[in-house]
Design an enzyme around this catalytic site. Structure first.
Site, PDB file in Angstrom:
ATOM      1  N   GLY A 184      -0.301   4.422   0.135  1.00 43.71           N
ATOM      2  CA  GLY A 184      -1.129   5.545   0.567  1.00 43.71           C
ATOM      3  C   GLY A 184      -1.944   6.119  -0.573  1.00 43.71           C
ATOM      4  CB  ALA A 185      -2.742   9.615  -1.448  1.00 41.86           C
ATOM      5  N   GLY A 189      -5.980  -0.506   5.073  1.00 43.14           N
ATOM      6  CA  GLY A 189      -5.065  -1.532   4.585  1.00 43.14           C
ATOM      7  C   GLY A 189      -5.583  -2.933   4.824  1.00 43.14           C
ATOM      8  CG  ASP A 190      -6.324  -3.954   8.673  1.00 40.70           C
ATOM      9  OD1 ASP A 190      -5.137  -4.283   8.486  1.00 40.70           O
ATOM     10  OD2 ASP A 190      -6.689  -3.232   9.617  1.00 40.70           O
ATOM     11  N   GLY A 210      -1.531   4.813  -4.432  1.00 39.22           N
ATOM     12  CA  GLY A 210      -2.051   3.575  -5.008  1.00 39.22           C
ATOM     13  C   GLY A 210      -1.504   2.344  -4.328  1.00 39.22           C
ATOM     14  CB  SER A 215      -0.902   0.011   1.241  1.00 37.34           C
ATOM     15  OG  SER A 215      -1.769  -1.099   1.241  1.00 37.34           O
TER      16      SER A 215
END
Length: 315
Positions: free
Chosen positions: A222-223, A251-252, A225, A220
């Site tokens: 973040g913003a 994220g989960d 992608g 992951s």
């Protein structure tokens, strides 16, 4: 069925506040109380998608009893392992501009007998699992090698393992060859010991984790992608987000979406991106339902933008 293992679960309280000011009395505009811990959140997201899941977790004291009640109310099967210490309670403060401040308690220390009971519960319930998701930090009493032991035991029984942890627990588990690991950008940077500035840096770091033993890496960013690197190739996925309300559990939710869609390849990445994008637009750690998803807005490509500078470079 997706089995989740959460060695250090929590009771999560989320307060929505206009702005966080130290030393001031702040009136919350909204509040939630949810069962928490990364594996618990994966189970909640799987259940929200209408799929069967079972959560294995140590529970103790009044917070532990409340977590079991909350999960049962959400239709999630629970295999509780009783422990003497009280399950931890965490607090999240979500500001109107999307900034999140979290206060995570350490949790109880597990005794050797409680550790063995936790492993026994995983063994007992893993026979029917298509995937076992081992997630989150390790509580006091469990060695950094604990996840590596779980991965090895699961593989000996024919199960596939998804691992979402960090630090020494992640590094030691890589040698046991988990089927997929899911670090965020900060955890990926820490694992390889260097700063990540571009998406290309993240790709190289993910490839290093594969060299160290991971069969696939779902990262992951973040913003910016999400990234999937496995033996078949490398893919990059994005989706527009109108406004971030809370990234707790996003994220989960992404990992749940990935596993629900089979746990490999670009289609699973697209599902992960759709679930993560939906989760950040919901309050607290609410998990998205199929009605919240917008799969048509997801873009997945093998033409990875390696020169794209990360919105928040990490070191």
């Amino acid at each position: 069925m997706i089995l989740t293992v959460t060695p250090n679960p929590s009771l999560d309280r989320t307060y929505e506040v206009p702005v966080l000011e130290r030393g001031e009395v702040i009136r919350a505009s909204g509040e939630r109380m949810d069962p928490g811990g990364k594996g618990v959140n994966v189970s909640r997201a799987v259940a929200a998608a209408g799929r069967r899941t079972l959560a294995v977790l140590p529970l103790g004291g009044a917070p532990g009893a409340l977590i079991a009640e909350l999960l049962d109310a959400q239709g999630i099967e629970v295999a509780p392992v009783p422990v003497a210490g009280a399950t931890r309670s965490n607090i999240a403060l979500a500001e109107a501009d999307g900034v999140l401040t979290k206060i995570n308690a350490p949790g109880p220390e597990l005794t050797p007998a409680e550790e063995e009971s936790l492993l026994a519960a995983v063994r007992t319930h893993s026979a029917d699992a298509h995937w076992i998701a081992c997630c989150g930090s390790l509580p006091l009493g469990l060695a950094p090698s604990w996840y590596a032991d779980v991965v090895a035991r699961a593989h000996s029984g024919g199960a596939r393992i998804a691992l979402d942890t960090s630090g020494p627990a992640l590094l030691q588990a890589l040698g046991a060859r988990p089927d997929v690991v899911k670090p965020n950008a900060e955890e990926l940077s820490a694992a390889v010991g260097r700063r990540l500035v571009t998406v290309g840096d993240a790709v190289k770091a993910a490839e290093e984790l594969r060299t160290m033993g991971a069969r696939a890496v779902l990262a992951s960013l973040g913003a910016d992608g999400q990234l999937l690197v496995d033996g078949e190739g490398t893919w990059f996925g994005t989706a527009p987000v109108a406004a971030v309300r809370s990234n707790v559990g996003a994220g989960d939710s992404s990992l749940a979406g990935f596993l629900i869609a089979g746990g490999s390849g670009p289609e699973a990445l697209a599902s992960a991106v759709a679930h993560g994008a939906a989760a950040v637009q919901l309050p607290g750690s609410v998990m998205p339902t199929p009605a919240d998803l917008d799969p048509a807005s997801v873009t997945v490509t093998s033409d990875v933008p390696v020169d794209l500078v990360l919105t928040e470079p990490v070191s």
